[in-house]
Design an enzyme around this catalytic site. Sequence first.
Site, PDB file in Angstrom:
ATOM      1  N   ILE A 159       1.884   0.916  -2.937  1.00 19.43           N
ATOM      2  CA  ILE A 159       1.143   2.046  -2.866  1.00 19.43           C
ATOM      3  C   ILE A 159      -0.229   1.460  -3.625  1.00 19.43           C
ATOM      4  CG2 ILE A 159       0.270   4.306  -4.042  1.00 19.43           C
ATOM      5  CD1 ILE A 159       3.462   4.793  -3.690  1.00 19.43           C
ATOM      6  N   ARG A 179       3.447  -6.821 -12.661  1.00 18.19           N
ATOM      7  CA  ARG A 179       4.530  -7.728 -13.145  1.00 18.19           C
ATOM      8  C   ARG A 179       4.607  -9.236 -12.439  1.00 18.19           C
ATOM      9  NH1 ARG A 179      10.223  -5.009 -12.787  1.00 18.19           N
ATOM     10  NH2 ARG A 179       9.085  -4.849 -10.867  1.00 18.19           N
ATOM     11  N   ARG A 239       3.825   7.824 -12.749  1.00 14.76           N
ATOM     12  CA  ARG A 239       4.499   8.718 -13.515  1.00 14.76           C
ATOM     13  C   ARG A 239       3.926   9.195 -14.923  1.00 14.76           C
ATOM     14  NH1 ARG A 239       6.396   9.809  -9.311  1.00 14.76           N
ATOM     15  NH2 ARG A 239       8.821   9.735  -8.642  1.00 14.76           N
ATOM     16  N   GLU A 268       6.863  18.158 -16.231  1.00 14.90           N
ATOM     17  CA  GLU A 268       6.362  19.036 -15.130  1.00 14.90           C
ATOM     18  C   GLU A 268       7.203  20.081 -14.788  1.00 14.90           C
ATOM     19  OE1 GLU A 268       6.024  16.150 -12.013  1.00 14.90           O
ATOM     20  OE2 GLU A 268       4.544  14.669 -13.071  1.00 14.90           O
ATOM     21  N   HIS A 287       1.536  17.058  -9.043  1.00 16.16           N
ATOM     22  CA  HIS A 287       2.352  16.077  -8.313  1.00 16.16           C
ATOM     23  C   HIS A 287       2.443  16.123  -6.744  1.00 16.16           C
ATOM     24  CE1 HIS A 287       6.029  13.122  -9.454  1.00 16.16           C
ATOM     25  NE2 HIS A 287       5.411  13.001  -8.279  1.00 16.16           N
ATOM     26  N   ILE A 288       1.387  16.009  -6.189  1.00 17.20           N
ATOM     27  CA  ILE A 288       1.352  16.083  -4.854  1.00 17.20           C
ATOM     28  C   ILE A 288       0.926  14.914  -4.057  1.00 17.20           C
ATOM     29  CG2 ILE A 288       0.806  18.591  -4.810  1.00 17.20           C
ATOM     30  CD1 ILE A 288      -2.207  17.862  -4.447  1.00 17.20           C
ATOM     31  N   GLY A 289       1.183  13.528  -4.754  1.00 17.64           N
ATOM     32  CA  GLY A 289       0.805  12.420  -4.272  1.00 17.64           C
ATOM     33  C   GLY A 289       1.155  12.205  -2.685  1.00 17.64           C
TER      34      GLY A 289
HETATM   35  C1  DGY Z   1       7.622   9.808  -5.191  1.00 21.69           C
HETATM   36  O1  DGY Z   1       8.148   9.741  -4.157  1.00 21.69           O
HETATM   37  O2  DGY Z   1       8.269   9.232  -6.225  1.00 21.69           O
HETATM   38  C2  DGY Z   1       6.522  10.721  -5.550  1.00 21.69           C
HETATM   39  O3  DGY Z   1       5.927  10.884  -6.725  1.00 21.69           O
HETATM   40  C3  DGY Z   1       6.842  12.266  -4.905  1.00 21.69           C
HETATM   41  O4  DGY Z   1       5.530  12.663  -4.559  1.00 21.69           O
END
Ligand code: DGY
Length: 323
Positions: A159, A179, A239, A268, A287-289
């Site tokens: 990501i 890392r 997170r 959350e 938390h809508i990534g």
């Molecule tokens: C994940 O997949 O870990 C995301 O945080 C959920 O949207």
Amino acid sequence: MDNPYVFITRKVPEETIEPIRQVADVKMWDYEDEPVPREILLEEAAQATALYTMLSDQIDRELLSKAPHLKVVGNLAVGYDNIDVEAATEHGVIICNTPDVLTDTTADLTFALLMATARRLTEAEKYIEKGYWVNWSPLLMAGQDIHHKTIGIVGMGRIGETVAKRATGFEMNIQYHNRSRNEKAEQELGAKYVSFDELVETSDFVVNLTPLTSETEGMFNAEVFNNMKESAIFVNAGRGGAVVEADLVHAIEEKQIAGAGLDVFEQEPVPDNHPFLKFPNVVCLPHIGSASIETRMEMCRLTARNIRAVLQGDKPEAVVNGK
Ligand code: DGY
């Protein structure tokens, strides 16, 4: 022999679980936006061959020790900090997740959050809604430029790399800390590896995408915020546990940084009296990534395929422990 029994801890689209229904008896918690209570999860785990879980379900040592038939947990997320993987491995339980299918979507949201915070989008919308827009003025809702600035990405996995790709379109100077070195991102995107301290001190946008581990827990603390530029914007799409939230509240109150864009939180859902919600320069999302329809459907399908593969003795596409 009895059919395997699969318990799904949230209502998910029926069409996506067809592969599981073909090979197992399935029970699904009937609520879309209400988590299964812990007592029911424990009761179901005691019977289940497989659990299909959400990141809000705690799959800990207690549960695993009371789940004698459990073979696999399919978590509907790429992150799996809600699962005690070590205990699962000891109990011979395979843990699966949903990487790759959500990479682009989560990178899009991360970049959108960065932009919304820098250009004050949510604040500007509230300004109109409240009827405050009576005149145009030269510095009305003036935010910060994004193009040609320095983005510092902490956590350069799939990501992170994809956020960096978005940043090239804005001609940003890209630096990262991870890392291990990400040579692909260095060669293809011109990303520069720097120490965590250098990244924090020199980035205009500090973007956290690390998973939550004992190493990353609380890594963004008072000292780190204090070392950021006063004009810096902090974005967290990894997170919530990576941030000491009281220290971030203090940094915002004391104007040590210019703002924050947060998609994830220590607790959350965020309580509605959380101090973050009162700051105009903090953009909070629930938390809508990975929450596009296409991607969430794909995550559901992948979770179903992972579980089915284990039930059939095949190798799942995405496994966290084991081979
Ligand atoms: C994940 O997949 O870990 C995301 O945080 C959920 O949207």
